[in-house]
Write a protein that holds these residues in place. Structure first.
Motif, PDB file in Angstrom:
ATOM      1  N   SER A   1       0.751   0.470  10.829  1.00  0.00           N
ATOM      2  CA  SER A   1      -0.496   1.233  10.768  1.00  0.00           C
ATOM      3  C   SER A   1      -0.336   2.646  11.302  1.00  0.00           C
ATOM      4  O   SER A   1      -1.194   3.500  11.042  1.00  0.00           O
ATOM      5  CB  SER A   1      -1.590   0.497  11.554  1.00  0.00           C
ATOM      6  OG  SER A   1      -1.209   0.344  12.914  1.00  0.00           O
ATOM      7  N   GLU A   2       0.743   2.909  12.062  1.00  0.00           N
ATOM      8  CA  GLU A   2       0.897   4.199  12.736  1.00  0.00           C
ATOM      9  C   GLU A   2       1.966   5.088  12.096  1.00  0.00           C
ATOM     10  O   GLU A   2       1.981   6.291  12.330  1.00  0.00           O
ATOM     11  CB  GLU A   2       1.256   3.966  14.213  1.00  0.00           C
ATOM     12  CG  GLU A   2       0.323   2.981  14.916  1.00  0.00           C
ATOM     13  CD  GLU A   2      -1.146   3.351  14.748  1.00  0.00           C
ATOM     14  OE1 GLU A   2      -1.505   4.485  15.110  1.00  0.00           O
ATOM     15  OE2 GLU A   2      -1.921   2.514  14.242  1.00  0.00           O
ATOM     16  N   ILE A   3       2.859   4.511  11.313  1.00  0.00           N
ATOM     17  CA  ILE A   3       3.923   5.319  10.707  1.00  0.00           C
ATOM     18  C   ILE A   3       3.418   5.937   9.404  1.00  0.00           C
ATOM     19  O   ILE A   3       2.263   5.741   9.013  1.00  0.00           O
ATOM     20  CB  ILE A   3       5.188   4.472  10.455  1.00  0.00           C
ATOM     21  CG1 ILE A   3       4.883   3.322   9.485  1.00  0.00           C
ATOM     22  CG2 ILE A   3       5.729   3.911  11.766  1.00  0.00           C
ATOM     23  CD1 ILE A   3       6.101   2.495   9.127  1.00  0.00           C
ATOM     24  N   THR A   4       4.288   6.687   8.746  1.00  0.00           N
ATOM     25  CA  THR A   4       3.912   7.343   7.498  1.00  0.00           C
ATOM     26  C   THR A   4       3.468   6.308   6.460  1.00  0.00           C
ATOM     27  O   THR A   4       4.095   5.258   6.292  1.00  0.00           O
ATOM     28  CB  THR A   4       5.106   8.128   6.935  1.00  0.00           C
ATOM     29  OG1 THR A   4       5.524   9.084   7.912  1.00  0.00           O
ATOM     30  CG2 THR A   4       4.727   8.860   5.643  1.00  0.00           C
ATOM     31  N   MET A   5       2.356   6.627   5.773  1.00  0.00           N
ATOM     32  CA  MET A   5       1.857   5.723   4.739  1.00  0.00           C
ATOM     33  C   MET A   5       2.668   5.901   3.452  1.00  0.00           C
ATOM     34  O   MET A   5       3.047   7.021   3.086  1.00  0.00           O
ATOM     35  CB  MET A   5       0.388   6.007   4.449  1.00  0.00           C
ATOM     36  CG  MET A   5      -0.570   5.588   5.564  1.00  0.00           C
ATOM     37  SD  MET A   5      -0.651   3.780   5.783  1.00  0.00           S
ATOM     38  CE  MET A   5       0.352   3.581   7.270  1.00  0.00           C
ATOM     39  N   CYS A   6       2.896   4.810   2.771  1.00  0.00           N
ATOM     40  CA  CYS A   6       3.652   4.823   1.521  1.00  0.00           C
ATOM     41  C   CYS A   6       2.852   5.544   0.432  1.00  0.00           C
ATOM     42  O   CYS A   6       1.618   5.517   0.428  1.00  0.00           O
ATOM     43  CB  CYS A   6       3.959   3.404   1.047  1.00  0.00           C
ATOM     44  SG  CYS A   6       4.880   2.405   2.242  1.00  0.00           S
ATOM     45  N   VAL A   7       3.592   6.168  -0.483  1.00  0.00           N
ATOM     46  CA  VAL A   7       2.928   6.790  -1.631  1.00  0.00           C
ATOM     47  C   VAL A   7       2.251   5.723  -2.485  1.00  0.00           C
ATOM     48  O   VAL A   7       1.152   5.897  -2.996  1.00  0.00           O
ATOM     49  CB  VAL A   7       3.949   7.583  -2.473  1.00  0.00           C
ATOM     50  CG1 VAL A   7       3.287   8.156  -3.733  1.00  0.00           C
ATOM     51  CG2 VAL A   7       4.550   8.703  -1.638  1.00  0.00           C
ATOM     52  N   ALA A   8       2.909   4.563  -2.632  1.00  0.00           N
ATOM     53  CA  ALA A   8       2.349   3.434  -3.386  1.00  0.00           C
ATOM     54  C   ALA A   8       2.835   2.149  -2.749  1.00  0.00           C
ATOM     55  O   ALA A   8       3.901   2.101  -2.135  1.00  0.00           O
ATOM     56  CB  ALA A   8       2.773   3.492  -4.849  1.00  0.00           C
ATOM     57  N   ALA A   9       2.015   1.112  -2.882  1.00  0.00           N
ATOM     58  CA  ALA A   9       2.399  -0.192  -2.350  1.00  0.00           C
ATOM     59  C   ALA A   9       3.570  -0.740  -3.152  1.00  0.00           C
ATOM     60  O   ALA A   9       3.701  -0.467  -4.350  1.00  0.00           O
ATOM     61  CB  ALA A   9       1.225  -1.153  -2.406  1.00  0.00           C
ATOM     62  N   PRO A  10       4.465  -1.516  -2.537  1.00  0.00           N
ATOM     63  CA  PRO A  10       5.593  -2.105  -3.274  1.00  0.00           C
ATOM     64  C   PRO A  10       5.098  -3.128  -4.278  1.00  0.00           C
ATOM     65  O   PRO A  10       3.994  -3.664  -4.144  1.00  0.00           O
ATOM     66  CB  PRO A  10       6.425  -2.760  -2.162  1.00  0.00           C
ATOM     67  CG  PRO A  10       5.441  -3.046  -1.076  1.00  0.00           C
ATOM     68  CD  PRO A  10       4.440  -1.911  -1.121  1.00  0.00           C
TER      69      PRO A  10
END
Length: 365
Positions: A345-354
């Motif tokens: 929840s705290e790190i960089t968010m993905c561009v898209a879910a896997p």
């Protein structure tokens, strides 16, 4: 007698050999669309034939039309091809023709009308040799019905205004009885065969004393039998959500319409982690009280181990149950307390879910 018979047979064989030894051409092989009505069965060497297209067919451009019977009893080649003339498909029918806008010569269109409609015009049309149809598209006219009769001790309320002495197929109405009576059935219509529903019977109807619903209450009602179309209203206990119509009605069958259901709230079943709820990120320890209402959404954060980024997965509270996404991994006490900034929840968010892992495959350890 024997020598005479032998001589006669030898003469016949010689005659046959003389007649058939001369080379000739048979009828030329032609593709579809070429006119064969004027072609002979046998042609002499050197004879010429001019090929033409049948009525309703068009010749290919710059084609060889004349062919000749050669000394080898073969025909010289021709590249004449005859393609059928096309009739334009009526625009109204093109969606049914899978995108085609034309149909070839000799094609047939068959027309039918839906139930409750009668055809006016020809039910079949053929593509003619001149590229036109033999008949225009017909019309489908709705069946007419006589006006319905009102029930004894009642009246009819039409869905749409009615003029004249007839009504059209598909039009409906509601039967009403004078209070406190109820009709044995409430709806009628003009049917496909041109008849109307027979009027219902008006009779007295009552519904039993209404009862409470689990985790809910009746907002106001006198505890008595209720007559046709009388209503009762329900509400839910605190934090329970009403699913269905709050108001029920006494029906013409003597029973109540469907009661609503009070759906239970949910508890977020994790001890450590951060969620997204009501438009903001919340540490689970700060969700006080730990309650999510039926139909509300909660996002849990999962880790994309390949890209080392986090992504949210939404779960919905459904009558006391809030599923935890399979990809969510609850952190241990040490990780949660000392390395909280490394959580998904705290790190960089993905561009898209896997991409989702097929349910038939085992989850990686």
């Amino acid at each position: 007698m024997a020598p005479t018979l032998a001589l006669l047979l030898l003469c016949q064989v010689a005659l046959y050999t003389t007649v058939t030894s001369k080379k000739v051409c048979g009828r030329p092989p032609v593709p579809d669309g070429i006119d064969v009505s004027t072609l002979k069965r046998v042609y002499e060497v050197g004879e010429e034939v001019t090929l033409t297209c049948e009525q309703g067919y068009l010749p290919s451009a710059a084609a060889t039309h004349r062919i000749t019977c050669t000394a080898a009893a073969e025909w010289t080649p021709s590249n004449l091809a005859c393609s059928p003339k096309m009739c334009p498909i009526p625009r109204a029918l093109q969606p049914l023709a899978m995108g085609r806008t034309e149909a070839p010569f000799k094609s047939v269109l068959n027309y039918t009308c839906d139930d409750g409609y009668v055809i006016q015009g020809a039910n079949e049309s053929r593509c003619l040799h001149d590229g036109t149809w033999s008949h225009p598209p017909p019309l489908c006219k709705a069946v007419n019905c006589p006006l319905p009769k009102a029930p004894t001790d009642g009246q009819i309320v039409h869905d749409k205004p009615v003029t004249g002495t007839t009504t059209m197929y598909g039009q409906g109405w509601t039967y009403e009885c004078n209070r406190p009576k109820a009709p044995s059935y409430e709806r009628g219509s003009c049917m496909a065969d041109g008849t109307v529903t027979e009027p219902p019977v008006c009779r007295e109807v009552s519904c039993p004393i209404p009862t409470n619903i689990p985790n809910g209450f009746i907002t106001f009602a006198v505890m008595r039998l209720h007559g046709y179309k009388e209503t009762v209203k329900y509400g839910c206990n605190e934090h329970y959500a009403l699913d269905g119509k709050a108001e029920i009605q006494c029906q013409n069958t003597g029973s109540w319409s469907a009661k609503p259901i009070c759906r239970a709230p949910c508890t977020v079943g994790i001890k450590r982690g951060r969620i997204f709820y009501n438009g903001r990120k919340i540490w689970i320890s700060d969700l006080k009280p730990n309650r999510v209402l039926h139909g509300e959404h909660v996002a849990f954060y999962c880790l994309n181990k390949t890209e080392r980024c986090g992504y949210p997965v939404v779960s919905t509270c459904n009558d006391g149950t809030l599923p935890i996404p399979e990809c969510f991994e609850e952190p241990g006490k040490v990780e949660y307390s000392l390395r909280a900034k490394t959580l998904p929840s705290e790190i960089t968010m993905c561009v898209a879910a896997p991409p989702a892992v097929p349910s038939a495959l085992p989850r990686p350890a």
